[in-house]
Design a protein around this motif. Sequence first.
Motif, mmCIF file in Angstrom:
data_model
loop_
_atom_site.group_PDB
_atom_site.id
_atom_site.type_symbol
_atom_site.label_atom_id
_atom_site.label_comp_id
_atom_site.label_asym_id
_atom_site.label_seq_id
_atom_site.Cartn_x
_atom_site.Cartn_y
_atom_site.Cartn_z
ATOM 1 N N THR A 1 0.753 -1.554 0.296
ATOM 2 C CA THR A 1 0.094 0.077 0.385
ATOM 3 C C THR A 1 0.891 1.020 0.047
ATOM 4 N N LEU A 2 1.602 1.335 0.789
ATOM 5 C CA LEU A 2 2.025 2.879 0.763
ATOM 6 C C LEU A 2 3.340 2.733 -0.412
ATOM 7 N N SER A 3 4.305 1.943 -0.967
ATOM 8 C CA SER A 3 4.395 1.440 -1.668
ATOM 9 C C SER A 3 3.643 2.703 -3.578
ATOM 10 N N ARG A 4 2.581 1.625 -3.201
ATOM 11 C CA ARG A 4 1.544 2.346 -4.612
ATOM 12 C C ARG A 4 1.645 4.063 -4.107
ATOM 13 N N VAL A 5 1.155 3.963 -2.811
ATOM 14 C CA VAL A 5 0.854 5.889 -2.703
ATOM 15 C C VAL A 5 2.080 6.368 -2.814
ATOM 16 N N VAL A 6 3.646 6.133 -2.931
ATOM 17 C CA VAL A 6 4.575 6.590 -2.631
ATOM 18 C C VAL A 6 4.414 7.170 -4.907
ATOM 19 N N THR A 7 4.081 5.971 -4.815
ATOM 20 C CA THR A 7 4.759 5.889 -6.250
ATOM 21 C C THR A 7 3.049 6.903 -7.046
ATOM 22 N N TYR A 8 2.183 7.024 -6.583
ATOM 23 C CA TYR A 8 1.027 8.150 -7.279
ATOM 24 C C TYR A 8 1.722 9.326 -6.620
ATOM 25 N N LEU A 9 1.472 8.838 -5.710
ATOM 26 C CA LEU A 9 2.533 11.317 -5.139
ATOM 27 C C LEU A 9 3.165 11.309 -6.584
ATOM 28 N N GLU A 10 4.512 10.483 -6.338
ATOM 29 C CA GLU A 10 5.217 10.524 -7.398
ATOM 30 C C GLU A 10 4.450 11.409 -8.900
ATOM 31 N N LYS A 11 3.891 10.570 -8.851
ATOM 32 C CA LYS A 11 3.553 10.885 -10.521
ATOM 33 C C LYS A 11 2.208 12.080 -10.377
ATOM 34 N N VAL A 12 1.280 12.190 -9.149
ATOM 35 C CA VAL A 12 0.883 13.275 -9.462
ATOM 36 C C VAL A 12 1.230 14.869 -9.117
ATOM 37 N N ARG A 13 2.731 14.387 -8.270
ATOM 38 C CA ARG A 13 3.263 15.700 -7.767
ATOM 39 C C ARG A 13 4.858 16.079 -8.475
ATOM 40 N N ARG A 14 4.763 15.799 -9.590
ATOM 41 C CA ARG A 14 5.696 15.499 -10.620
ATOM 42 C C ARG A 14 5.301 16.623 -11.212
ATOM 43 N N ILE A 15 7.694 16.723 -11.455
ATOM 44 C CA ILE A 15 8.133 18.573 -12.031
ATOM 45 C C ILE A 15 8.718 17.795 -13.432
ATOM 46 N N PRO A 16 8.009 18.795 -14.374
ATOM 47 C CA PRO A 16 9.237 17.901 -15.886
ATOM 48 C C PRO A 16 10.558 18.142 -15.921
#
Lengths: 243, 329
Positions: B292-307
């Motif tokens: 669950t944690l790594s999923r959340v981190v992956t998701y946050l990385e995706k939405v908070r991503r800066i090009p």
Amino acid sequence: MTALQLRGIKKSFGKTVVLRGVDLDIDGGEVLCITGPSGSGKSTLLRCTNLLITPDAGEIYLDSVRVNQRSVRPEWVRQKIGMVFQSFNLFTHLSARKNVMLALRHSRKVSRAEAEKKAIYELNRVGLGDRMDSFPAQLSGGQQQRVAIARALAMDPEVMLFDEPTSALDAESTHEVLAVMTRLAREGMTMAVVTHEIGFARAVAHQIAFFDNGLIVEQGTPADIFEHPQLERTRAFIQKILR
Amino acid sequence: MGDALPDTDPAPSSGGPADVVAALAASPPRPPRRSVGARLRQALWASRLSVLFLSTGVGIALALIVVMGIAGLYDLSYVIQELPQGVAPAKTSLEFATFTYLFGMVGALGLGLIRANPPKKSLPLRQKVWRWPLYGFASGYVAAIRGTPFLVQMLITLNVFLLEAPQFAYLGWSVFYWSGFFALLINTTGYQAEAFRAGFQSVDAGQIEAAKAVGLGRFRIFFLITLPQGFRLVTLPLANEWISNFKTATVLSIIGVVELFYWSGRNVAVFDGKPIEAFVLLVFFYLIINVTLSRVVTYLEKVRRIPGLGTPTSELTMSSRFFGFGSGR
């Protein structure tokens, strides 16, 4: 009036002597283009001017105030001297607008609203009013360099230093950036530009300084330097870059 | 000034105050910032069970375990019956892992910063006298933590506590709990410091120079440029370290901290005589929490991503990555 004065600037890195006592005057509203072979110390001289590199010897005067002495904070000097780099060096984690706002808010202590207004003004000035919320990685090289110019301009500098601002750009982007710089010069900004763009130097510069081996070997108006260079060394270099 | 100016002018009009007003009016309204809670809820929703189980091997592993239970290899009904008992020790494990991790982060930031800037030989003496010892301490600390087993670190901490402060018991925790807590804190600090060092060192030197050139001081450059960029660069190693910390916490069972491993080993395996069931329960809890944690981190990385910053998201799907064909997205 002399805006910037360099007297006997010397700098060596280890055993390599890069600057051997450079004297240079730039008047207010004047554009000085510095040219010369690579490795001759042009960039080092610019970096010494805003104290990114501390010179080993020599004096730097900004509006007759000596700036390279202990009682003057380098941060204060750098707020008065804008600098544009060859590799743009925009802050990758901030949008174009925030890149321009950052220094205003945190080194000038301008309020958020004021800084935002200023950022919008400066970005419009360099023709990027529509790309304000883009991140650097989403902008082309020319656009990035224009944001970098806006970032430096936002601080209302007295002198602008350009360190080969178009060397990393393609022809079209070079043109964009030079157009912005030309307009700046026309508006009366004091500028020192390290460049190999002869067309720009010929059209805009009031003075050309030819740099070789850590010294200014020849200096004069564009007509002097390009049409009647005095030294064989200068002539050979001009021949090469004109070709 | 010459008159052969470049003929096209990319800037529209003069850029007077009227332009600013127009630009302000024209710039689209930015969406309001959502609260951290709202973002977390969205992240949790995005990592809902179907995604979680189908897109990783975990689903298969858990399914296999259940199938083994149905096949009668172990007592499935017992596992289901014991499941609620594991919530309290799971909470203890989470508490230990999370709090040591967060407190450790503070120290690790400092250590990472020290390690990222080794003192130069050209420094004046008055700086050398404190910069070198500081750097030496930070490097020694990291080397000691990374070079010794956690078990040893924990036993040393415990014995120091027992000899020097045997009465150390606050917030309902015994001296054993506290020494376990500090051992884990010391350990994770060392590992996180290395992650931060890597992050700080990968921040582009040109940007630091540009920040200097606009008149920012050393502290502002750190907090405005180095820290936000460094943090994004080390999101993955940091998430890794939390998971690693969570698993290292099993060792605390040795000194009597009732966390997941202690609970399953002692209560389930020893008292009830069901060793396989004990490990099935353990695997279940650890996988659920970590995945669950790594999923959340992956998701946050995706939405908070800066090009242009941080780990790029892969464009490849499972099938195209492993078999060289399949849908592109």
